[in-house]
Each structure stands twice: as C-alpha cells, then as structure tokens.
Design an enzyme around this catalytic site. Structure first.
Site, mmCIF file in Angstrom:
data_model
loop_
_atom_site.group_PDB
_atom_site.id
_atom_site.type_symbol
_atom_site.label_atom_id
_atom_site.label_comp_id
_atom_site.label_asym_id
_atom_site.label_seq_id
_atom_site.Cartn_x
_atom_site.Cartn_y
_atom_site.Cartn_z
ATOM 1 N N HIS A 306 0.855 -1.196 0.000
ATOM 2 C CA HIS A 306 0.000 0.000 0.000
ATOM 3 C C HIS A 306 0.888 1.242 0.000
ATOM 4 O O HIS A 306 1.954 1.253 0.626
ATOM 5 C CB HIS A 306 -0.902 0.013 1.246
ATOM 6 N N ASP A 363 -7.912 -5.368 -0.140
ATOM 7 C CA ASP A 363 -8.358 -6.224 -1.250
ATOM 8 C C ASP A 363 -7.966 -7.682 -1.095
ATOM 9 O O ASP A 363 -8.337 -8.509 -1.932
ATOM 10 C CB ASP A 363 -7.772 -5.683 -2.565
HETATM 11 C C1 SDX Z 1 -6.172 0.079 -2.941
HETATM 12 O O1 SDX Z 1 -4.452 4.585 -2.010
HETATM 13 C C2 SDX Z 1 -5.398 3.961 -1.412
HETATM 14 O O2 SDX Z 1 -5.800 4.334 -0.340
HETATM 15 C C3 SDX Z 1 -5.931 2.751 -2.185
HETATM 16 C C4 SDX Z 1 -6.957 1.904 -1.417
HETATM 17 C C5 SDX Z 1 -8.250 2.680 -1.170
HETATM 18 O O3 SDX Z 1 -8.969 2.299 -0.235
HETATM 19 O O4 SDX Z 1 -8.559 3.602 -2.008
HETATM 20 O O5 SDX Z 1 -6.399 1.472 -0.195
HETATM 21 C C6 SDX Z 1 -7.350 0.682 -2.250
HETATM 22 O O6 SDX Z 1 -5.899 0.435 -4.058
HETATM 23 C C7 SDX Z 1 -5.325 -0.918 -2.190
HETATM 24 C C8 SDX Z 1 -4.086 -1.394 -3.025
HETATM 25 C C9 SDX Z 1 -4.566 -2.479 -3.986
HETATM 26 N N1 SDX Z 1 -3.491 -2.857 -4.940
HETATM 27 C C10 SDX Z 1 -2.854 -4.031 -4.866
HETATM 28 O O7 SDX Z 1 -3.032 -4.864 -3.986
HETATM 29 C C11 SDX Z 1 -1.901 -4.290 -6.041
HETATM 30 C C12 SDX Z 1 -0.564 -4.832 -5.505
HETATM 31 N N2 SDX Z 1 0.097 -3.756 -4.746
HETATM 32 C C13 SDX Z 1 0.937 -2.867 -5.466
HETATM 33 O O8 SDX Z 1 0.960 -2.812 -6.811
HETATM 34 C C14 SDX Z 1 1.503 -1.713 -4.658
HETATM 35 O O9 SDX Z 1 1.766 -2.161 -3.399
HETATM 36 C C15 SDX Z 1 0.638 -0.459 -4.577
HETATM 37 C C16 SDX Z 1 0.238 0.024 -5.949
HETATM 38 C C17 SDX Z 1 -0.608 -0.723 -3.791
HETATM 39 C C18 SDX Z 1 1.452 0.613 -3.886
HETATM 40 O O10 SDX Z 1 2.499 0.902 -4.713
HETATM 41 P P1 SDX Z 1 3.559 2.067 -4.352
HETATM 42 O O11 SDX Z 1 3.190 2.781 -3.112
HETATM 43 O O12 SDX Z 1 3.770 2.892 -5.572
HETATM 44 O O13 SDX Z 1 4.806 1.262 -3.969
HETATM 45 P P2 SDX Z 1 5.869 0.740 -4.999
HETATM 46 O O14 SDX Z 1 5.182 0.199 -6.222
HETATM 47 O O15 SDX Z 1 6.897 1.810 -5.182
HETATM 48 O O16 SDX Z 1 6.482 -0.501 -4.212
HETATM 49 C C19 SDX Z 1 7.526 -0.293 -3.262
HETATM 50 C C20 SDX Z 1 8.369 -1.554 -3.389
HETATM 51 C C21 SDX Z 1 8.759 -1.864 -4.830
HETATM 52 O O17 SDX Z 1 9.996 -2.551 -4.777
HETATM 53 P P3 SDX Z 1 11.340 -1.663 -5.159
HETATM 54 O O18 SDX Z 1 11.124 -1.066 -6.528
HETATM 55 O O19 SDX Z 1 11.450 -0.625 -4.066
HETATM 56 O O20 SDX Z 1 12.458 -2.693 -5.142
HETATM 57 O O21 SDX Z 1 7.608 -2.696 -2.946
HETATM 58 C C22 SDX Z 1 7.440 -3.597 -4.021
HETATM 59 C C23 SDX Z 1 7.718 -2.842 -5.306
HETATM 60 O O22 SDX Z 1 8.218 -3.729 -6.304
HETATM 61 N N3 SDX Z 1 6.037 -4.024 -3.976
HETATM 62 C C24 SDX Z 1 5.614 -5.270 -4.149
HETATM 63 C C25 SDX Z 1 4.223 -5.211 -3.985
HETATM 64 N N4 SDX Z 1 3.843 -3.953 -3.747
HETATM 65 C C26 SDX Z 1 4.972 -3.223 -3.749
HETATM 66 N N5 SDX Z 1 6.262 -6.414 -4.410
HETATM 67 C C27 SDX Z 1 5.515 -7.533 -4.516
HETATM 68 N N6 SDX Z 1 4.167 -7.575 -4.366
HETATM 69 C C28 SDX Z 1 3.493 -6.426 -4.099
HETATM 70 N N7 SDX Z 1 2.172 -6.451 -3.964
#
Ligand code: SDX
Length: 428
Positions: A306, A363
């Site tokens: 998140h 989710d």
């Molecule tokens: C919702 O914003 C809100 O409030 C949203 C929400 C709401 O109520 O409106 O809470 C609802 O959208 C919840 C999130 C649902 N999405 C997912 O579950 C999809 C999987 N999660 C991600 O794609 C990710 O975690 C996000 C999009 C939710 C957050 O992404 P960020 O904040 O941009 O973080 P990032 O992509 O920069 O990740 C940081 C690191 C990265 O590694 P590095 O590049 O630093 O090496 O963490 C890793 C990412 O690769 N990472 C994951 C991961 N999520 C982040 N690695 C594996 N699996 C994951 N799910």
C-alpha cells in the site's frame, strides 16, 4: 496553522515557505509561492510526498495502521455502525441523531429507482462486457437524465445530486450484474435496508420469492463500510480533479469509477482472488513469493502492499475476521481461504516483505467473502465502486465548498526537444 517556516536555498537565493499544521498527522510545507518566488516547480511523480488539499473527512496513519472517518476508528464503525450511518457521517461530519438517521434513510430510499430509459443503455453492451465497463458508461450517462441537479453552484442541487448518486449506484450495479447473467432487472424494494435492497436486486428472480440472509446482509454492509472512503487515493483524487473544472457530479463519479478499475487500485480485489485461485494450493505459495520478489518478473502479490500503510491495513484485519465468520455461518469450505492465510503467514515472515513493509491490504480477503456470497469476480470492483461512491461524493462536496478551491492544473519537468524549425518531407 502555525508560524513555522522552511527556508529553501535554491542556489540563486533562499525562500521562506510557511509550514502548516493540521489537527493530527504530518505538517505540510506550503509551496504555493514557490514558482512565483523561485521560477521552480516541485517535482513529485505519483505524489508520494504531496498533499493536494485540506480535508476533514478521513485520516490515515500508515505507520500505525490507523484509519479514522471524521475521527471515529474504522474498527468501531465496522463493528457498531452500518453503511447508511457511515454515509451520513462522511457527508455531514457527525454521527446522526435517530431522527437525522431516519430522515437520511427515507431520503436515500426514495431515490433508489433509476429513469426507466436508463435500462436501454445496458442493452447496447455485449452480454459478456465487464460490469465495470458498464458502470463507467451508465454512470457517465446519468447527467443526461438528471440534468436538474447538475448546477454545482446551487447547494440544493448538489444535495439532490449527492443523494441520487448514493441511492442509485446499488440499482445500477445490480442491473450490471443482471445484464451479464441474462436475468431480468429487479426493481428496488424500499422496505429493505440499503444493503438488503442491493442483495435482492442482485440475486432475486421473478420466478420465486427471495429472502435476504441477515448474515450475508451484515457481512456485505460491513464490507461497504470498509470501502467507503480512504483519504486522497487515486480514484478520489480523480473525482476531485474532475470536479475542480466544474464538471457535473455524475461525470466526476464516472471518472472515479474508471480510475478505481485499475488492478493497482480497486481492481486488486478481482486480481487477488484470481491470483489465489492460480496458486491453488499452499504447496505452490513459495513459487509465487519468489516471483513477487524477482525484479525481472512483473508479477506482484495482489492484495499486498500500500502507498500509505507500512503496517497492517486495519481494514484487512476486519476483512479477515469477517471472511472467517461468513465461511463458517454459510458453511462454505473454501480452500482458497486457507491458501490466503498461509500466503499471508509466509509473506509476513519473509525478509523481502518485512523490509519493504508489505502487508495485506483491503483487497486481500474481500474477494473470498464476496465469492462465498455468490458474486462473480468481475463484480468485485463494482462493489468497491458502489461503496466508495459515498466517499467520492463526500470528498467532492468538500472540494466544491472549499473557498480556496481552484481548477487543478499540475506542471511538469520538460525533457523533450527544444524549439526547432519544420523540415519539409522532401528534405527529411
Ligand atoms: C487500494 O491509495 C489507497 O488508499 C488505495 C486503497 C483505497 O482504499 O482507495 O487502499 C485501495 O488500491 C489498495 C491497493 C490495492 N493494490 C494491490 O493490492 C496491487 C498490488 N500492490 C501494489 O501494486 C503496490 O503495493 C501499490 C500500488 C498498492 C502501492 O504501490 P507504491 O506505493 O507505488 O509502492 P511501490 O510500487 O513503489 O512498491 C515499493 C516496493 C517496490 O519494490 P522496489 O522497486 O522498491 O524494489 O515494494 C514492491 C515494489 O516492487 N512491492 C511489491 C508489492 N507492492 C509493492 N512487491 C511484490 N508484491 C506487491 N504487492
């Protein structure tokens, strides 16, 4: 507000920028005078360090895993309140008295029907259209039917449009489901609760009576509470940006629905259940954890991570407990729930997830409950949009009523070609 300030040294001089404090949470550096004072912009793709507005609606402390709606903890609202009462709280800022609550319920209940011609829109879609595609189209068309509540400068019209949007979104969502399964649309039943009415419009058929199951009604109502609002997330920011141009509220909500659909946002509940089904058994979890950690593999654990929560999403905790209760009460043995619990256990003890502070989000478990209730995965994000409509409407009203509100218009760091002259095609 405070009289603190930050002094920025740009190399060509310094500028003092006011520091503003809210009631709780991080202070902000007010950069509104930065461009005028330095000729420079701030740069923050993805807005990881940017506050876009002032708000009183929802507060999140991502490090502590705290979520408050108008000051009330989400755990207490999920346990003690109901979705209609939370809707009132988000819109008006206070829990309603009994009389206010009954008046609000009465008003919303009497806006649940949609214009009969709206049904024609559904028939233009293929039966296998994704219900979110239908939601984008039908909600976007609402301003063509309710033009008498689109003057955003008229508080009375804003109120009617807000009530219409909240009241009609379950009807529109249920119609999207009915259309996809080839069953006749069911009219609202105003003798039922908001959530009970939605269940009946979704699952009732003319051929036999339908009784709302109170266990399912309570579980779904709690899921709606958990999805109602969440500060300035991507879809809420979309609604605010669309609204800042003066677009009508129905068009703004349609924009929010479109943004929510993305798998990185509200589409994650559908993606998470599909992922759990693909994993299938606990024995395959390690393979998917390895993929999630592999930089060369675009796979991510859906329902994990998140932007704000660097601790357990408090909604996920309530969701996990609700999943356990619903599966037991409905006597559903879903092996996917065991896969989810085992996946969570393994991930939360893995250095990669610990270091990156990746926890289950709202989710991760929701799809297991929705599947047990009988919704197809394609309806999961529709249900998220149904619930989040209350938050979008509350945030939209707050933005319109903000005296400092102006059209949102970010700038950029330009890295393209500098000016050059046109070359005739024969010279290229
Ligand atoms: C919702 O914003 C809100 O409030 C949203 C929400 C709401 O109520 O409106 O809470 C609802 O959208 C919840 C999130 C649902 N999405 C997912 O579950 C999809 C999987 N999660 C991600 O794609 C990710 O975690 C996000 C999009 C939710 C957050 O992404 P960020 O904040 O941009 O973080 P990032 O992509 O920069 O990740 C940081 C690191 C990265 O590694 P590095 O590049 O630093 O090496 O963490 C890793 C990412 O690769 N990472 C994951 C991961 N999520 C982040 N690695 C594996 N699996 C994951 N799910």
């Amino acid at each position: 507000m405070t009289n603190k300030s930050a002094t920025l040294n740009t190399g060509n001089g310094t500028i003092d920028l006011p520091i503003l404090s809210g009631t709780v949470g991080p202070d902000v550096i007010d950069v509104r005078k930065l461009y005028g004072g330095t000729g420079m912009f701030t740069y923050d793709p993805g807005f990881t360090s940017t506050a876009s507005c002032e708000s009183k609606i929802t507060y999140i402390d991502g490090d502590k895993g705290i979520l408050l709606h108008r000051g009330y903890p989400i755990e207490q609202l999920a346990e003690k309140s109901n979705f209609m009462e939370v809707a009132y709280l988000l819109l008006h800022g206070e829990l309603p008295t009994k009389e206010q609550y009954e008046q609000f319920r009465y008003t919303i209940t009497r806006h649940t029907m949609v214009h009969e011609q709206l049904a024609n829109f559904y028939r233009g879609f293929r039966r296998d259209a994704h219900p979110m595609a239908i939601m984008c189209g039908v909600v976007g068309a609402l301003s063509a039917f309710y033009h008498d509540s689109t003057d955003i400068n008229d508080p009375e019209q804003r109120k009617i449009a807000s009530h219409r949007m909240i009241a009609k979104i379950p009807t529109i969502a249920a119609m999207a489901y009915k259309y996809s399964v080839g069953q006749p649309f069911q009219y609202p039943d105003n003798s039922l609760s908001y959530t009970g009415n939605f269940l009946k419009m979704t699952f009732a058929v003319p051929a036999e009576p339908y009784e709302v199951d109170p266990v399912v009604e309570r579980a779904l109502d709690r899921i709606f509470i958990l999805h109602a609002d969440h500060e300035q997330n991507a879809s809420t920011s979309t609604v605010r940006l669309a609204g800042s141009s003066g677009a009508n509220p129905f068009a703004c909500i349609a924009a929010g629905i479109a943004c929510l659909w993305g798998p990185a946002h509200g589409g994650a509940n559908e993606a998470a259940l599909n992922m759990l089904r693909e994993i299938g058994t606990p024995s395959r979890i390690k393979e998917y954890i390895a993929r999630a950690k592999d930089k060369n593999d675009p796979f991510r654990l859906m329902g994990f991570g998140h932007r704000v929560y660097k601790n357990y999403d408090p909604r996920a905790k309530v969701m996990q407990q609700t999943a356990k209760e619903v599966l037991e009460r409905l006597n559903v043995k879903d092996p996917i729930f065991d896969v989810a619990r085992e996946l969570e256990h393994i991930a939360l003890n893995d250095d990669y997830f610990i270091e990156k502070k990746l926890y289950p989000n709202v989710d991760f478990y929701s799809g297991i409950i929705l599947n047990a209730i009988g919704f197809p995965t394609t309806m999961f994000t529709v249900l998220f949009a149904l619930a989040r409509t209350v938050g979008w409407v509350a945030q939209w009203n707050e933005m319109i009523e903000d005296p400092s509100q102006k059209i949102g218009r970010p700038r950029q760091l330009y890295v393209g070609a500098t000016q050059r002259d046109y070359v005739d095609i024969n010279q290229r």
